[in-house]
Design an enzyme around this catalytic site. Sequence first.
Site, PDB file in Angstrom:
ATOM      1  N   LYS A   1       0.728  -1.186  -0.168  1.00  0.00           N
ATOM      2  CA  LYS A   1      -0.033  -0.025   0.242  1.00  0.00           C
ATOM      3  C   LYS A   1       0.961   1.288   0.062  1.00  0.00           C
ATOM      4  O   LYS A   1       0.528   2.298  -0.406  1.00  0.00           O
ATOM      5  CB  LYS A   1      -1.011   0.069   1.130  1.00  0.00           C
ATOM      6  CG  LYS A   1      -2.089  -1.148   1.133  1.00  0.00           C
ATOM      7  CD  LYS A   1      -2.911  -0.759   2.392  1.00  0.00           C
ATOM      8  CE  LYS A   1      -3.630  -2.347   2.726  1.00  0.00           C
ATOM      9  NZ  LYS A   1      -5.119  -2.575   2.438  1.00  0.00           N
TER      10      LYS A   1
ATOM     11  N   GLU B   1      -2.643   6.868   8.161  1.00  0.00           N
ATOM     12  CA  GLU B   1      -3.507   7.831   7.289  1.00  0.00           C
ATOM     13  C   GLU B   1      -4.489   8.472   8.239  1.00  0.00           C
ATOM     14  O   GLU B   1      -4.609   8.045   9.506  1.00  0.00           O
ATOM     15  CB  GLU B   1      -4.264   6.597   6.530  1.00  0.00           C
ATOM     16  CG  GLU B   1      -3.691   6.441   5.184  1.00  0.00           C
ATOM     17  CD  GLU B   1      -4.696   5.265   4.231  1.00  0.00           C
ATOM     18  OE1 GLU B   1      -5.839   5.350   4.514  1.00  0.00           O
ATOM     19  OE2 GLU B   1      -4.069   5.028   3.286  1.00  0.00           O
TER      20      GLU B   1
ATOM     21  N   HIS C   1     -14.359  -3.652   8.656  1.00  0.00           N
ATOM     22  CA  HIS C   1     -13.740  -3.223   7.199  1.00  0.00           C
ATOM     23  C   HIS C   1     -13.723  -4.337   6.198  1.00  0.00           C
ATOM     24  O   HIS C   1     -13.104  -4.445   5.223  1.00  0.00           O
ATOM     25  CB  HIS C   1     -12.324  -2.978   7.629  1.00  0.00           C
ATOM     26  CG  HIS C   1     -12.023  -1.935   8.744  1.00  0.00           C
ATOM     27  ND1 HIS C   1     -12.386  -0.634   8.380  1.00  0.00           N
ATOM     28  CD2 HIS C   1     -11.446  -1.947   9.776  1.00  0.00           C
ATOM     29  CE1 HIS C   1     -12.251   0.010   9.545  1.00  0.00           C
ATOM     30  NE2 HIS C   1     -11.598  -0.635  10.176  1.00  0.00           N
TER      31      HIS C   1
ATOM     32  N   ARG D   1      -6.950  -8.024  -9.592  1.00  0.00           N
ATOM     33  CA  ARG D   1      -7.586  -9.368  -9.913  1.00  0.00           C
ATOM     34  C   ARG D   1      -8.954  -8.987  -9.974  1.00  0.00           C
ATOM     35  O   ARG D   1      -9.527  -7.870  -9.785  1.00  0.00           O
ATOM     36  CB  ARG D   1      -7.147 -10.081  -8.477  1.00  0.00           C
ATOM     37  CG  ARG D   1      -7.709  -9.256  -7.287  1.00  0.00           C
ATOM     38  CD  ARG D   1      -8.065 -10.360  -6.142  1.00  0.00           C
ATOM     39  NE  ARG D   1      -7.969  -9.708  -4.630  1.00  0.00           N
ATOM     40  CZ  ARG D   1      -8.924  -8.960  -4.547  1.00  0.00           C
ATOM     41  NH1 ARG D   1     -10.007  -8.834  -4.840  1.00  0.00           N
ATOM     42  NH2 ARG D   1      -8.861  -8.426  -3.266  1.00  0.00           N
TER      43      ARG D   1
HETATM   44  P1  ADP Z   1      -7.853  -4.001   3.075  1.00  0.00           P
HETATM   45  O1  ADP Z   1      -6.677  -3.824   1.995  1.00  0.00           O
HETATM   46  O2  ADP Z   1      -7.487  -4.625   4.348  1.00  0.00           O
HETATM   47  O3  ADP Z   1      -9.216  -4.525   2.648  1.00  0.00           O
HETATM   48  P2  ADP Z   1      -8.385  -1.290   2.944  1.00  0.00           P
HETATM   49  O4  ADP Z   1      -7.390  -0.099   2.683  1.00  0.00           O
HETATM   50  O5  ADP Z   1      -8.981  -1.675   1.418  1.00  0.00           O
HETATM   51  O6  ADP Z   1      -8.032  -2.251   3.661  1.00  0.00           O
HETATM   52  O7  ADP Z   1      -9.577  -0.543   3.793  1.00  0.00           O
HETATM   53  C1  ADP Z   1     -10.530  -1.365   3.896  1.00  0.00           C
HETATM   54  C2  ADP Z   1     -11.617  -0.357   4.539  1.00  0.00           C
HETATM   55  O8  ADP Z   1     -11.454   0.375   5.820  1.00  0.00           O
HETATM   56  C3  ADP Z   1     -12.143   0.652   3.754  1.00  0.00           C
HETATM   57  O9  ADP Z   1     -13.097   0.044   2.890  1.00  0.00           O
HETATM   58  C4  ADP Z   1     -12.542   1.744   4.578  1.00  0.00           C
HETATM   59  O10 ADP Z   1     -14.025   1.327   5.012  1.00  0.00           O
HETATM   60  C5  ADP Z   1     -11.912   1.600   5.677  1.00  0.00           C
HETATM   61  N1  ADP Z   1     -10.726   2.853   5.838  1.00  0.00           N
HETATM   62  C6  ADP Z   1      -9.455   2.390   5.014  1.00  0.00           C
HETATM   63  N2  ADP Z   1      -8.971   3.618   5.108  1.00  0.00           N
HETATM   64  C7  ADP Z   1      -9.459   4.329   5.814  1.00  0.00           C
HETATM   65  C8  ADP Z   1      -9.188   5.887   6.122  1.00  0.00           C
HETATM   66  N3  ADP Z   1      -8.111   6.556   5.887  1.00  0.00           N
HETATM   67  N4  ADP Z   1     -10.344   6.376   6.687  1.00  0.00           N
HETATM   68  C9  ADP Z   1     -11.402   5.798   7.039  1.00  0.00           C
HETATM   69  N5  ADP Z   1     -11.622   4.723   6.605  1.00  0.00           N
HETATM   70  C10 ADP Z   1     -10.704   3.939   6.220  1.00  0.00           C
END
Ligand code: ADP
Length: 643
Positions: free
Chosen positions: A121, A205, A240, A297
């Site tokens: 990431k 973040e 999440h 993917r």
């Molecule tokens: P993973 O790869 O583990 O699925 P992601 O980066 O795709 O993680 O994030 C999963 C979820 O977490 C997002 O869909 C959102 O709901 C929440 N999320 C991620 N980053 C943030 C952020 N900076 N602020 C608020 N919610 C977040």
Amino acid sequence: MSDKPVFKKILIANRGEIACRIIKTANIMGIATVAVYSDADRNALHVKMADEAIHIGSSPSNESYLVIDKIIQAALTTGAEAIHPGYGFLSENAEFCNQCKAHNLVFIGPPVEAILAMGSKSSAKNIMGNANVPLVPGYHGDDQNPAVLKKAADDMGYPVLLKAAAGGGGKGMRTVMHADEFDQALAAAKREALNGFNNDIMLVEKYLLGPRHVEIQVFCDQHNNGVYLFERDCSVQRRHQKVIEEAPAPGMTEDLRQRMGEAAIRAAKAIHYEGAGTVEFLLDTQGEFFFMEMNTRLQVEHPVTEMISGQDLVEWQLRVASGEPLPCPQDQLHIHGHAFEARIYAEDPDQDFLPATGTLSQLQTPRENTHLRIDSGVIQGDQVSVYYDPMIAKLIVWDTDRAAALKRLTEALSDYRIKGLTTNISFLYNIATSQAFRSGAIDTGFIEQHKDEIFHQRSDDIKYAAPIAAQAILHARQQRAKALAAGSSEPNSPWHLANSWQANSSAKPILHIKIGTQELKVEVDSAESNPAVKVAADEESFNLFTDRGVFHCSEAKPDLGLQDNYADGNLTAPMNGTVVTLLVESGTPVSKGETLMVIEAMKMEHAIIAPANGTVTEFFYQPGELVDDGAELLAFAELEETV
Ligand code: ADP
């Protein structure tokens, strides 16, 4: 598009619903398929559906589906030209991609460089920042000194989100609300990341409040063409992880769609992408969007995009991987109607979504048609084991607009019948019927915000459900009585009426009902019961699907111990007490286990239960009368089974 098969034979390095889904498209395209399977999947649906199947090891995935050598060997042995990795398992594994290439096998996915670029990431954010794709504000540097991370968090201001650079599936993430929680949260996130991904590099973040998860489906070919197939809203999440996805996103404007789509194409082009990919964004309350990550993917939720675009994304993947250009340019892609996907899992939402295992002793699904699609890898009788993801099926619906599609979703959920293990169907139904979801007011905090409504802790809802449940119970009794009467020598006898007809008393039966964990007494108003709701019933209890969610109901049976008092066809009082109510008419057929009468003694109620199918031939006491310990309460005639 030409009719010539793009490949003659492909191997699918996956299992479950996604393996079955890929085989379906391969069949349509005239491509032969090879399945791989572990011990646990010996009789699995994907094995039956494929033209050939190769056993690749024991049940744990690190001894089968994750073993690169075994999968490559299976492809070589069977003469497959290409490997589709599905999602999960090896789908984003650079080493697997390299091994495919080294053995002259086409990897149906992006080039290894794209997987590597998006695999972390942090590096993904570096690349996207340079390509002018807006990022969630935060720190994604190499210096992992805890003091540096903490300073980054302090500078951007709380709350912040700690994220594992190698993370996925919501693991290795921690929200930090205040500076003094930072150190502990960092240690916990690092531990989880090390465990899950063997890598504890962290990002910090800005934690956005109330954002939506809106992702763009992109597709690129080997000839520098790229298109976006619009967006999916995956905001409804638990821990999440996505629960219900939809396309298009509620409230999306043409302008924002185009800006997000173009940003996603910039992201894909920045890494010379090929094949299907998803660029995930967070959309804030002001309508600003920020890059989160790119998944290299096919996504679990790709069917909603297929439903609204009319395209088969697996077909696109196969064509593009074989070197063909994209099947369709951007200006020929259009959105038709609205689609939802609900993920049906073997899990217990009431126990923090604890995965459930067991045998699917009953699996009855709504019927598939142009509005309704079910992607599943299991059939009735299959096991949901501890080894893999506990997803049972994806239920996908489509209609011309959101409201109509949502109606189809709730209908279909209430038509699902699964026995043998706990599922999240009621939870999904409660989300789908909630007022907030109907209005489209969704964000990533949706489930937390509406938990009372979704988990049914509201007493006004229980009061609403009680009379409907009572009607349903009476209705079921009538059905049972009819069934028994049909088998009796006097089918037209008034004694077979199981409505509230009673010789010497008021016409309003009182039922003792359990809804969730609450017990209630309900006086039933109408003699003719005809519930206008759907009931999924078994012998003991039933689910009541209403427009205010699902209620799990049963007839309360306060004291099953009384069954022991049954002897020689009569039932006796357990102690001195008063008759509270008679729940059936004498002469009316009853089923084994049904409550016949209720007695109150020592301020507690005791149910007198039918010991077998049969009839009460006579009640010796009426409501209000006192009974002595050991007194015979009623005469019961067991139904003689006809041979
Ligand atoms: P993973 O790869 O583990 O699925 P992601 O980066 O795709 O993680 O994030 C999963 C979820 O977490 C997002 O869909 C959102 O709901 C929440 N999320 C991620 N980053 C943030 C952020 N900076 N602020 C608020 N919610 C977040």
